[in-house]
Design a protein around this motif. Structure first.
Motif, mmCIF file in Angstrom:
data_model
loop_
_atom_site.group_PDB
_atom_site.id
_atom_site.type_symbol
_atom_site.label_atom_id
_atom_site.label_comp_id
_atom_site.label_asym_id
_atom_site.label_seq_id
_atom_site.Cartn_x
_atom_site.Cartn_y
_atom_site.Cartn_z
ATOM 1 N N LYS A 153 34.571 5.656 16.280
ATOM 2 C CA LYS A 153 34.972 5.006 15.037
ATOM 3 C C LYS A 153 36.456 5.226 14.722
ATOM 4 C CE LYS A 153 30.764 3.619 14.001
ATOM 5 N NZ LYS A 153 30.058 4.082 12.811
ATOM 6 N N PHE A 154 37.075 6.200 15.386
ATOM 7 C CA PHE A 154 38.465 6.538 15.090
ATOM 8 C C PHE A 154 39.114 7.042 16.375
ATOM 9 C CE2 PHE A 154 41.515 9.679 12.918
ATOM 10 C CZ PHE A 154 42.426 8.690 12.547
ATOM 11 N N ILE A 155 40.306 6.496 16.701
ATOM 12 C CA ILE A 155 41.036 6.883 17.901
ATOM 13 C C ILE A 155 42.510 7.060 17.541
ATOM 14 C CG2 ILE A 155 41.700 6.253 20.261
ATOM 15 C CD1 ILE A 155 39.236 4.413 20.346
ATOM 16 N N ILE A 156 43.094 8.135 18.013
ATOM 17 C CA ILE A 156 44.535 8.375 17.892
ATOM 18 C C ILE A 156 45.105 8.388 19.304
ATOM 19 C CG2 ILE A 156 46.334 9.979 17.156
ATOM 20 C CD1 ILE A 156 44.325 11.100 15.107
ATOM 21 N N ILE A 166 52.564 6.364 17.050
ATOM 22 C CA ILE A 166 51.253 6.960 17.304
ATOM 23 C C ILE A 166 50.216 5.970 16.800
ATOM 24 C CG2 ILE A 166 49.754 8.945 16.915
ATOM 25 C CD1 ILE A 166 52.345 10.515 16.230
ATOM 26 N N ARG A 167 49.535 5.309 17.702
ATOM 27 C CA ARG A 167 48.640 4.203 17.370
ATOM 28 C C ARG A 167 47.245 4.707 17.010
ATOM 29 N NH1 ARG A 167 51.972 -0.139 16.541
ATOM 30 N NH2 ARG A 167 53.238 -0.639 18.377
ATOM 31 N N CYS A 168 46.668 4.134 15.961
ATOM 32 C CA CYS A 168 45.325 4.522 15.526
ATOM 33 C C CYS A 168 44.403 3.312 15.452
ATOM 34 C CB CYS A 168 45.359 5.180 14.148
ATOM 35 S SG CYS A 168 46.255 6.736 14.092
ATOM 36 N N TYR A 169 43.211 3.492 15.984
ATOM 37 C CA TYR A 169 42.098 2.564 15.761
ATOM 38 C C TYR A 169 41.208 3.165 14.688
ATOM 39 C CZ TYR A 169 37.486 0.449 16.390
ATOM 40 O OH TYR A 169 36.269 -0.159 16.172
ATOM 41 N N HIS A 170 40.802 2.333 13.732
ATOM 42 C CA HIS A 170 39.830 2.760 12.726
ATOM 43 C C HIS A 170 38.819 1.640 12.560
ATOM 44 C CE1 HIS A 170 38.055 4.077 8.927
ATOM 45 N NE2 HIS A 170 38.645 5.252 9.093
ATOM 46 N N VAL A 171 37.564 2.000 12.548
ATOM 47 C CA VAL A 171 36.498 1.010 12.505
ATOM 48 C C VAL A 171 36.636 0.067 11.312
ATOM 49 C CG1 VAL A 171 34.963 2.594 11.254
ATOM 50 C CG2 VAL A 171 33.978 0.715 12.608
#
Length: 341
Positions: A153-156, A166-171
């Motif tokens: 659900k969350f990636i840094i 610094i790229r982030c994925y958030h659901v």
């Protein structure tokens, strides 16, 4: 009734505060050997450093700038069985300075298979839903096996070889967008995640330089949601200080990272160790070198957190605020309820 299988969140996440001494400082009380350490000097302007066991002792990047990884050697942080040791690096160990460090446990370094991009090193924890993956950029879109058994659900993600965001994925903002941990900027449309939602076996990376520049080295921190321990969700601001938004996590948060996804604002970090009681929940800005801020904006509750501010960093009317929280379940399999803060 059990709300989680993790009876002690401190087996997998813990916050410690410490005062650095001359030479080296041994920090104990984490209760496990940390695999990810994120620290901050509380009293002065210092960039927050991130260390992990996959890259090894001394190697850090900073969450408030775009610079590449650097190796602090013995001045940086090394990993111990119940905490860590830090040298005289100003961001984590300057003599006489007060610090906070947030610690996560991974641990398993075998059994990963699948995906089209193979990490050169990794460490995963399926119980806590957390993994660290070091990989080399290919400039070709692909997938990376995470081995966590649940959907991240969350990636840094950080390019260690050169200056980059610094790229982030958030659901809550989806697979066509990313948001940068080192900036105030709102979410942006970007093919970082190859417009593909993570699955229970892999997460995806696009072909652009942001996350997959050929020959560069990257580190990814991947988090799955675990009931009663971690939550990755959002709330909508209402600009009301007395009846502010409430974020239900299902546990008493020990750590909160939040950001206005729609507007320009700082990333906020709050935890249960600094001050340690409501309403004194001092904030640290992940994207800034600023010292700890003692202004109070929210209360930490037994089942979530509630906003008590009209600050644009917390409660802009109609804006989506994303968050990542870790903490202690209301009731675990041991049937012992947690208390209110």
């Amino acid at each position: 009734m059990a709300y989680t299988t993790i009876n002690k969140y401190t087996d997998f996440f813990n916050t410690v505060t410490y005062t650095a001494t001359s030479g080296t400082t041994s920090v104990t009380g984490v209760t496990f050997q940390p695999d990810l350490i994120w620290a901050k000097d509380r009293g002065r302007a210092e960039n927050p450093p991130v260390y992990d066991s996959v890259r090894g002792a001394g190697k850090r990047f900073l969450t408030s700038v775009t610079t590449a990884e650097n190796d602090e050697g013995s001045n940086g942080i090394s990993f111990d069985s119940d905490g860590f040791t830090t040298g005289q690096d100003g961001s984590s160990g300057q003599d006489g300075e007060n610090y906070v460090a947030w610690n996560w446990k991974a641990g398993t370094t075998s059994g990963l298979s699948g995906g089209t991009i193979t990490p050169s090193a990794y460490s995963i924890n399926t119980t806590a839903g957390f993994g660290i993956y070091k990989r080399t950029g290919t400039a070709t879109a692909g997938t990376i096996a995470h081995g966590l058994g649940d959907v991240p659900k969350f990636i840094i993600s950080k390019n260690l070889s050169s200056g980059s965001n610094i790229r982030c994925y958030h659901v809550s903002i989806g697979n066509t967008k990313c948001i940068n941990l080192n900036e105030q900027n709102a979410e942006e449309t970007n093919s970082m995640w190859n417009d593909t939602t993570p699955t229970s076996t892999v997460y995806s990376i696009g072909s652009n330089n942001d996350g997959n520049k050929s020959g560069d080295t990257f580190i990814d921190y991947v988090f799955c949601e675990k009931k009663g321990f971690s939550k990755f969700n959002y709330y909508v601001g209402n600009n009301n200080a007395t009846r502010g938004a409430f974020a239900y996590t299902g546990f008493k948060p020990a750590f909160i990272l939040l950001k206005d996804a729609n507007g320009s604002s700082d990333w906020q970090i709050l935890d249960n160790k600094r001050e340690g009681y409501n309403p004194d929940n001092d904030r640290i800005k992940a994207n800034s070198n600023q010292a700890e801020d003692s202004t109070d904006y929210l209360d930490i509750l037994s089942n979530g957190f509630k906003i008590y501010s009209t600050s644009g960093d917390y409660n802009t009317n109609g804006n989506v605020f994303i968050y990542a929280a870790f903490g202690q379940s209301i009731v675990g399999t041991n049937q012992i309820p947690t208390t209110a803060r």
